[in-house]
Enzyme design. Structure first.
Site, PDB file in Angstrom:
ATOM      1  N   SER A  22     -21.776-147.812  -2.993  1.00 14.81           N
ATOM      2  CA  SER A  22     -22.730-148.265  -1.977  1.00 14.81           C
ATOM      3  C   SER A  22     -22.013-148.932  -0.811  1.00 14.81           C
ATOM      4  CB  SER A  22     -23.734-149.237  -2.599  1.00 14.81           C
ATOM      5  OG  SER A  22     -24.511-148.597  -3.581  1.00 14.81           O
ATOM      6  N   ARG A  26     -21.088-147.269   3.205  1.00 11.87           N
ATOM      7  CA  ARG A  26     -21.421-148.042   4.408  1.00 11.87           C
ATOM      8  C   ARG A  26     -20.182-148.262   5.268  1.00 11.87           C
ATOM      9  NH1 ARG A  26     -25.178-148.947   0.697  1.00 11.87           N
ATOM     10  NH2 ARG A  26     -27.234-149.788   1.265  1.00 11.87           N
ATOM     11  N   GLY A  70     -27.964-138.780  -2.447  1.00 14.72           N
ATOM     12  CA  GLY A  70     -29.049-139.274  -1.602  1.00 14.72           C
ATOM     13  C   GLY A  70     -28.571-140.227  -0.528  1.00 14.72           C
ATOM     14  N   ARG A  99     -36.958-134.944  -2.150  1.00 10.51           N
ATOM     15  CA  ARG A  99     -36.883-136.381  -1.865  1.00 10.51           C
ATOM     16  C   ARG A  99     -37.226-136.621  -0.387  1.00 10.51           C
ATOM     17  NH1 ARG A  99     -31.372-138.588  -4.599  1.00 10.51           N
ATOM     18  NH2 ARG A  99     -32.427-140.593  -4.236  1.00 10.51           N
ATOM     19  N   GLN A 147     -32.293-147.385   1.896  1.00 16.83           N
ATOM     20  CA  GLN A 147     -31.278-146.572   2.570  1.00 16.83           C
ATOM     21  C   GLN A 147     -31.758-146.075   3.926  1.00 16.83           C
ATOM     22  OE1 GLN A 147     -30.144-143.506  -0.190  1.00 16.83           O
ATOM     23  NE2 GLN A 147     -29.299-144.946  -1.663  1.00 16.83           N
ATOM     24  N   ASP A 289     -31.414-150.175  -9.590  1.00 18.07           N
ATOM     25  CA  ASP A 289     -30.384-149.454 -10.326  1.00 18.07           C
ATOM     26  C   ASP A 289     -30.126-150.043 -11.707  1.00 18.07           C
ATOM     27  OD1 ASP A 289     -30.017-147.537  -8.403  1.00 18.07           O
ATOM     28  OD2 ASP A 289     -28.242-148.466  -7.511  1.00 18.07           O
ATOM     29  N   LYS A 316     -35.375-141.084  -7.237  1.00 15.92           N
ATOM     30  CA  LYS A 316     -33.915-141.116  -7.371  1.00 15.92           C
ATOM     31  C   LYS A 316     -33.388-139.728  -7.753  1.00 15.92           C
ATOM     32  CE  LYS A 316     -33.621-145.586  -6.610  1.00 15.92           C
ATOM     33  NZ  LYS A 316     -32.890-146.139  -5.440  1.00 15.92           N
ATOM     34  N   ARG A 320     -36.755-141.286 -12.596  1.00 11.71           N
ATOM     35  CA  ARG A 320     -36.212-142.110 -13.678  1.00 11.71           C
ATOM     36  C   ARG A 320     -37.280-142.725 -14.568  1.00 11.71           C
ATOM     37  NH1 ARG A 320     -31.229-144.832 -10.182  1.00 11.71           N
ATOM     38  NH2 ARG A 320     -29.937-142.941 -10.235  1.00 11.71           N
ATOM     39  N   LYS A 391     -20.801-138.852 -10.452  1.00 12.86           N
ATOM     40  CA  LYS A 391     -21.442-139.244  -9.197  1.00 12.86           C
ATOM     41  C   LYS A 391     -21.013-140.635  -8.757  1.00 12.86           C
ATOM     42  CE  LYS A 391     -25.927-138.875  -6.929  1.00 12.86           C
ATOM     43  NZ  LYS A 391     -25.861-140.020  -6.046  1.00 12.86           N
TER      44      LYS A 391
END
Length: 410
Positions: A22, A26, A70, A99, A147, A289, A316, A320, A391
């Site tokens: 994450s 950024r 994503g 999504r 996001q 998460d 997600k 989930r 991932k």
């Protein structure tokens, strides 16, 4: 790939956690906005970050397939909208095409972006024509993916600065605060007061070092709780982290897991583990998460619970909420879904069907990692689709072997 797991009686050792994807994504995007002058040290070595690095080097007229990433889809949509004279197509997996991204596209269009939908309105794939955008004021719903908000925040200094007013409740606020912290460290002004985000004009382009990933610590907290007498050292974790998932310290404390920090990271100790069966109630809107690992853990501990703030988990890498319900049922736990924003378990059990249970990862890294500790209660448990961990945490299975698990791959 399938992996069958046999757990040790207790776990001990030192784990070099991956750095935060994450934060990495950024910092990498901001560095690209600055012309790659800042250096990003220790970026995460995982699929999501590799997608970002590859995409940021692409040129006019290219198709960019982000797969299941994503974060990359949202951040790159904003980035390429600012690249004057560059036209790209952003696409992904079939799940990615389900999504929604309309909230982000609408916000960028209000700032001058030129973005077209190539399929269903409001969903990828997108054709983005980079143009001269303008700063200014924009309104966005606060109850959608953070996001979307982070993507607009990060490009604003490159288009003149401005404000983002968030309408309604804000979900995943720690991720917005994380974005602001990285932006400040890389040389711009960001102020957040109530629902108003004010962003300055321009970055100075400071070098940046990425910290270890608190989200990746969740299954290790679960293992510490499940294996009495365990002691695990997680290298690189900081008590003053900008990551909201550092909330694990408080969640773990409620189960009697001690977290001690030193210069190398954090050590987890379950010697004070609380084995009572009192109910647990938590609002997880700010740390979605953590929901997969904590849901599985509380069921395995037979601690009844109710979690709210979970509605974003539907969107997600997998749904989930439904995935947790399906896979926990294979272990005999009947997870209740309460409306759109809550899940609970109050002790309802059914017979376990297959022995050993075969857990479907749903091609979702969080699901694969969350269910692996269940091998403590279900020896020989199999994770189908185990490769999904690449991932965010490619070395996860090797790290389990490092602390005493036996793994059979097929």
């Amino acid at each position: 790939m399938k992996i069958q797991l046999t757990a040790p009686l207790r776990a001990s050792g030192s784990i070099a956690l991956p750095t935060s994807k994450s934060i990495s994504n950024r910092a990498l995007l901001i560095a690209a906005l600055c012309g790659d002058e800042p250096h990003v040290s220790r970026p995460a070595l995982c699929d999501d970050t590799a997608v970002m690095v590859n995409a940021l080097s692409r040129h006019d007229g290219e198709l960019i397939n982000v797969g299941a990433a994503g974060t990359a889809m949202r951040f790159l949509t904003a980035y390429f909208a600012t690249r004057e004279g560059v036209t790209v197509t952003l696409d992904g997996t079939e799940r990615m095409r389900q999504r929604p991204i309309g909230v982000l596209v609408d916000a960028l269009r209000s700032l001058g972006a030129c973005i077209d939908y190539l399929g269903l309105e409001g969903f990828p794939p997108l054709r983005i024509h980079g143009t001269v955008m303008h700063g200014g004021d924009v309104e966005m719903a606060g109850g959608v993916s953070s996001q979307f908000i982070s993507a607009v925040m990060m490009v604003m200094p490159a288009i003149g600065g401005g404000t983002i007013r968030l309408m309604g409740d804000i979900v995943s606020l720690p991720y917005i605060l994380m974005t602001a912290a990285v932006m400040r460290d890389m040389g711009t002004e960001v102020d957040i007061v109530d629902n108003l985000i004010t962003v300055g004009n321009g970055y100075t382009g400071q070098d940046y070092m990425v910290e270890a990933d608190w989200s990746a610590a969740a299954p290790w907290y679960a293992l510490t709780a499940l294996l009495s007498g365990s002691s695990l050292s997680l290298e690189g974790l900081a008590a003053d982290s900008i990551q909201g998932d550092a909330r694990l310290v408080d969640l773990g404390r409620k189960l009697g897991i001690d977290t001690r920090f030193d210069a190398l990271g954090a050590t987890l100790d379950s010697s004070h583990f609380i084995g009572c069966c009192c109910s647990c109630f938590a609002d997880m809107a700010s740390t979605p998460d953590l929901v997969p690992s904590w849901t599985v853990l509380l069921c395995l501990l037979e601690r009844s619970f109710r979690m709210t703030g979970v509605r974003t988990l539907r969107l997600k890498e997998s749904d989930r909420i439904e995935a947790l319900r399906e896979e926990l049922l294979k272990l005999g736990y009947v997870l209740k879904i309460e409306g759109e924003d809550a899940i609970s378990w109050y002790g309802e059990r059914v017979a376990v069907g297959q022995n050993p249970p075969v857990i479907n990862s749903h091609d979702d890294h969080r699901m694969a990692m969350a269910f692996a500790p269940a091998a403590v209660r279900f020896p020989g448990l199999i994770i189908d689709g185990a490769e999904a961990v690449s991932k965010s945490y490619p070395s996860y299975w090797q790290h389990l072997e490092q602390v005493g698990f036996e793994l059979v791959r097929s």
